[in-house]
Write a protein that holds these residues in place. Sequence first.
Motif, PDB file in Angstrom:
ATOM      1  N   HIS A  72       0.977  -1.064  -0.427  1.00 23.05           N
ATOM      2  CA  HIS A  72       0.357  -0.101  -0.130  1.00 23.05           C
ATOM      3  C   HIS A  72       0.811   1.562  -0.050  1.00 23.05           C
ATOM      4  O   HIS A  72       0.268   2.372  -0.749  1.00 23.05           O
ATOM      5  CB  HIS A  72      -0.516   0.237   1.036  1.00 23.05           C
ATOM      6  N   ILE A  73       1.697   1.609   0.785  1.00 22.44           N
ATOM      7  CA  ILE A  73       3.213   1.955   0.679  1.00 22.44           C
ATOM      8  C   ILE A  73       3.688   2.533  -0.430  1.00 22.44           C
ATOM      9  O   ILE A  73       3.237   3.912  -1.100  1.00 22.44           O
ATOM     10  CB  ILE A  73       3.603   2.156   1.586  1.00 22.44           C
ATOM     11  N   ARG A  77       3.185   5.333  -3.282  1.00 20.52           N
ATOM     12  CA  ARG A  77       4.391   6.214  -3.389  1.00 20.52           C
ATOM     13  C   ARG A  77       4.338   6.513  -5.175  1.00 20.52           C
ATOM     14  O   ARG A  77       4.387   7.278  -5.396  1.00 20.52           O
ATOM     15  CB  ARG A  77       5.686   6.227  -2.818  1.00 20.52           C
ATOM     16  N   LEU A  78       4.114   5.644  -5.523  1.00 17.41           N
ATOM     17  CA  LEU A  78       4.516   5.422  -7.371  1.00 17.41           C
ATOM     18  C   LEU A  78       3.125   6.804  -7.938  1.00 17.41           C
ATOM     19  O   LEU A  78       3.720   7.048  -8.868  1.00 17.41           O
ATOM     20  CB  LEU A  78       4.012   3.890  -8.265  1.00 17.41           C
ATOM     21  N   ASN A  79       2.335   6.503  -7.133  1.00 25.33           N
ATOM     22  CA  ASN A  79       0.859   7.597  -7.947  1.00 25.33           C
ATOM     23  C   ASN A  79       1.544   8.263  -7.694  1.00 25.33           C
ATOM     24  O   ASN A  79       0.798   9.509  -8.281  1.00 25.33           O
ATOM     25  CB  ASN A  79      -0.493   7.045  -7.497  1.00 25.33           C
ATOM     26  N   ASN A  88      -3.714   1.411 -11.314  1.00 29.58           N
ATOM     27  CA  ASN A  88      -5.030   1.852 -10.452  1.00 29.58           C
ATOM     28  C   ASN A  88      -4.743   0.041  -9.931  1.00 29.58           C
ATOM     29  O   ASN A  88      -3.607  -0.161  -9.471  1.00 29.58           O
ATOM     30  CB  ASN A  88      -6.485   1.079 -11.560  1.00 29.58           C
ATOM     31  N   TRP A  89      -5.360  -0.433  -8.969  1.00 30.03           N
ATOM     32  CA  TRP A  89      -5.447  -1.430  -8.297  1.00 30.03           C
ATOM     33  C   TRP A  89      -4.535  -2.894  -9.678  1.00 30.03           C
ATOM     34  O   TRP A  89      -4.404  -3.534  -9.138  1.00 30.03           O
ATOM     35  CB  TRP A  89      -6.622  -1.769  -6.897  1.00 30.03           C
ATOM     36  N   ASP A  90      -5.461  -2.732 -10.047  1.00 30.97           N
ATOM     37  CA  ASP A  90      -5.685  -4.310 -10.647  1.00 30.97           C
ATOM     38  C   ASP A  90      -4.667  -4.076 -11.893  1.00 30.97           C
ATOM     39  O   ASP A  90      -3.463  -5.123 -11.721  1.00 30.97           O
ATOM     40  CB  ASP A  90      -6.725  -4.318 -12.071  1.00 30.97           C
ATOM     41  N   ARG A  91      -3.609  -2.695 -12.036  1.00 33.08           N
ATOM     42  CA  ARG A  91      -2.480  -3.031 -12.707  1.00 33.08           C
ATOM     43  C   ARG A  91      -1.270  -2.967 -11.701  1.00 33.08           C
ATOM     44  O   ARG A  91      -0.555  -3.504 -12.255  1.00 33.08           O
ATOM     45  CB  ARG A  91      -2.638  -1.464 -13.492  1.00 33.08           C
ATOM     46  N   PHE A  92      -1.505  -2.116 -10.767  1.00 31.13           N
ATOM     47  CA  PHE A  92      -0.465  -2.659  -9.834  1.00 31.13           C
ATOM     48  C   PHE A  92      -0.202  -4.353  -8.974  1.00 31.13           C
ATOM     49  O   PHE A  92       1.019  -4.773  -9.398  1.00 31.13           O
ATOM     50  CB  PHE A  92      -0.844  -1.719  -8.210  1.00 31.13           C
TER      51      PHE A  92
END
Length: 122
Positions: A72-73, A77-79, A88-92
């Motif tokens: 989550h951190i 930070r990447l965003n 987005n969460w799927d790509r991450f």
Amino acid sequence: MSSVEPYDGSTARKKFGAGLKAFDEWASKARHKLTKGEMLRRASARVAGHLNYYAITDNATRCSNFVYRAAHILYKRLNRKSQRKAYNWDRFNQALNSIGWPRVRIPHRPESMSKGGGLLND
């Protein structure tokens, strides 16, 4: 009577928080210097190192919590790397799977080292 509580095998709360804080500080500094891919690979190595040290038999819950919070951190930070959202969460999650994000694996103790089976107890 002793006021010392029995050891439950989990990471001390202060060390756990300090580890996450150090990871967050590293991620905030690294986002200016590293590409997204390189940052993901190095973050994976940092989390794997944490697990190599702390992943023992009674500590699986705390270690999986560390992996979850570190992800989550890293997402946060990447965003913040640019004006546009990087993931987005799927790509991450796809990116984490592609680099082999560490999972908690507790090594099994040899039978001779398990409770009551040590060399001194024979």
